[in-house]
Design a protein around this motif. Structure first.
Motif: not given
Length: 471
Positions: A417-421, A430-433
């Motif tokens: 969440s900090i990364v996304q902020d 931020l892309e997750l797969s």
């Protein structure tokens, strides 16, 4: 084009007005042309009447004679559409050959000296003709004789000329309408150009390329520009105050947390490890919350999209790997650093370290034995993968929620969440797969639609929420 488009409304309104104006103008021109042809016809009839007047006479026996007939050859052609007729009050009648064996039935009216009357009557072959007639007084054996002279022409000539004119006019009006519609489109485009410039100015402000809208705008748009600039200043001031309060609060909690960690250490030394572990867990959770708020306070209000200080990825990744390699989780995994040597990312070094540190630490904690860091310089982007158990696609959205965790191996669930902020402050995502290694694949990349499409085409299915709330 969107139905709510102002350009569409203005152009549509202009085209409707043009069509109405052209229709009214076309109808008026047809009427004017018809009247003009009718006047020309009346003038021609008057010329023929004068020729009849010049040639009519009464002979010595009192009979009407025509010394000279009108020269128009149509008078000699049966049912040609042009006729003349001369009659007196004694019943004598002279007529053109074009009337053949018929006669024109003229209305009964009184004609004064020198007066010319015009009528529409039924002519030969049920033709509608316009008649011009005059009356003259001649002398026969000393007695006055009233002679009525009439010249008629078929109205079909007027109708044919009007129809032909209407067809030519319709084609001209269509061409004129197209030109006017194009001119309307250009005019609307020129008129809306200040709004387009205003939209670009707002986009530049959001991207950090400028701080205010330019004031060199038309007078009609200037009040809006002034209000927007005032709103930007007010919002900036409020953000600065909020950032200052958040930073003060976060820094104020650092000292109590340090004291709490010291108390936990003393409890552990006194043989109370359970209580110490609980206190350390609470302190760690609070510390991560503080770190989150510090990160948010640092990046909030940053010029979005502006590469104020581009950072080289390779040295930073090596530094993070060197640090994590000395941790208990880092000792058991193998780091594969495949980052491009000369790749520069338009993020501040501290913020990029916050992002990559959280991603690599998260991958290290969940990896079975391998963590791989790769870069894609053409986009640019940084990818962190692990060979752990990974995350089910249905649970990908949860990991970005504030405080959410899918395991209980420690941490407060705030890392991603900090990364996304931080990334959102720069316009990145931020892309997750799922990784080819079997675990989680976390990639940071520019947030433009073009780069998103390129990554989708290159890497297949990618989960890319834009905010924790949307995830």
């Amino acid at each position: 084009m969107n139905r709510q488009s102002l350009r569409l409304r203005l152009v549509a309104g202009g085209i409707v007005a043009i069509l109405i104006a052209l229709a009214i103008a076309g109808g008026a021109l047809v009427v004017v042309f018809e009247r003009h042809v009718s006047r020309t016809l009346a003038q021609d009839l008057d010329v023929h009447l004068k020729q009849l007047l010049a040639g009519i006479d009464v002979d010595t026996q009192g009979k009407l004679v025509l010394m000279q007939t009108p020269v128009d050859p149509r008078f000699a052609e049966p049912l040609s559409g042009l006729y003349w007729q001369v009659g007196d009050d004694r019943g004598q009648l002279l007529r053109s050959r074009s009337l053949w064996d018929s006669a024109m039935k003229l209305p009964v009216d009184r004609l004064g000296p020198g007066e010319t009357h015009q009528h529409e009557v039924s002519g030969p072959g049920d033709q509608r003709v316009v008649v011009a007639e005059r009356a003259v007084t001649l002398s026969a054996d000393g007695k006055p004789v009233i002679v009525r002279l009439a010249v008629a022409q078929d109205l079909a000539r007027v109708s044919a000329a009007t129809t032909a004119f209407a067809k030519d006019l319709a084609l001209s009006l269509v061409l004129l309408g197209c030109v006017l519609a194009l001119a309307t489109w250009v005019q609307v485009g020129v008129g809306l150009r200040p709004l387009v410039a205003l939209r670009r100015g707002v986009a530049d402000i959001r991207a950090g390329r400028s701080r205010h809208l330019h004031s060199s705008v038309p007078a009609e748009v200037r009040p809006l520009v002034e209000e927007v600039n005032a709103l930007i200043d007010a919002q900036k001031s409020e953000i600065e105050q909020s950032r200052g309060r958040a930073a003060d609060l976060a820094h104020g909690l650092k000292t109590p947390l340090a004291a709490l960690a010291a108390d936990a250490s003393r409890l552990r030394e006194r043989g109370q490890p359970d209580i110490a572990q609980d206190i350390e867990a609470v302190g760690d959770a609070m510390g991560r919350h503080v770190d989150r708020e510090l990160a948010r306070a640092r990046v909030r209000g940053r010029a979005r999209g502006v590469p104020a200080a581009s950072t080289s990825v390779k040295p930073l990744v090596r530094s993070i790997i060197a640090t994590l390699s000395r941790t208990p989780e880092g000792v058991r995994v193998r780091f594969e650093d495949s980052a491009v040597d000369d790749l520069l990312v338009p993020l501040d070094r501290t913020d990029l370290a916050e992002v990559l540190g959280n991603l690599i630490e998260n991958a290290t904690r969940h990896a079975a034995g391998c963590v791989r860091i790769t870069t894609e310089g053409s986009l640019p982007s940084v990818v962190v993968e692990d060979d752990g158990e990974g995350i089910e696609p249905a649970h990908l959205s949860r990991v970005l929620e504030r405080g959410a965790r899918l395991d209980e191996r420690g941490g407060a669930g705030l890392g991603l969440s900090i990364v996304q902020d931080v990334l959102e402050a720069y316009g990145w995502v931020l892309e997750l797969s799922r990784s080819e290694l079997g675990g989680l694949r976390a990639a940071i990349a520019p947030g433009s639609p073009l780069s998103q499409q390129a990554r989708l085409l290159a890497g297949g299915s990618i989960f890319s929420p834009t905010s924790p709330q949307e995830a």
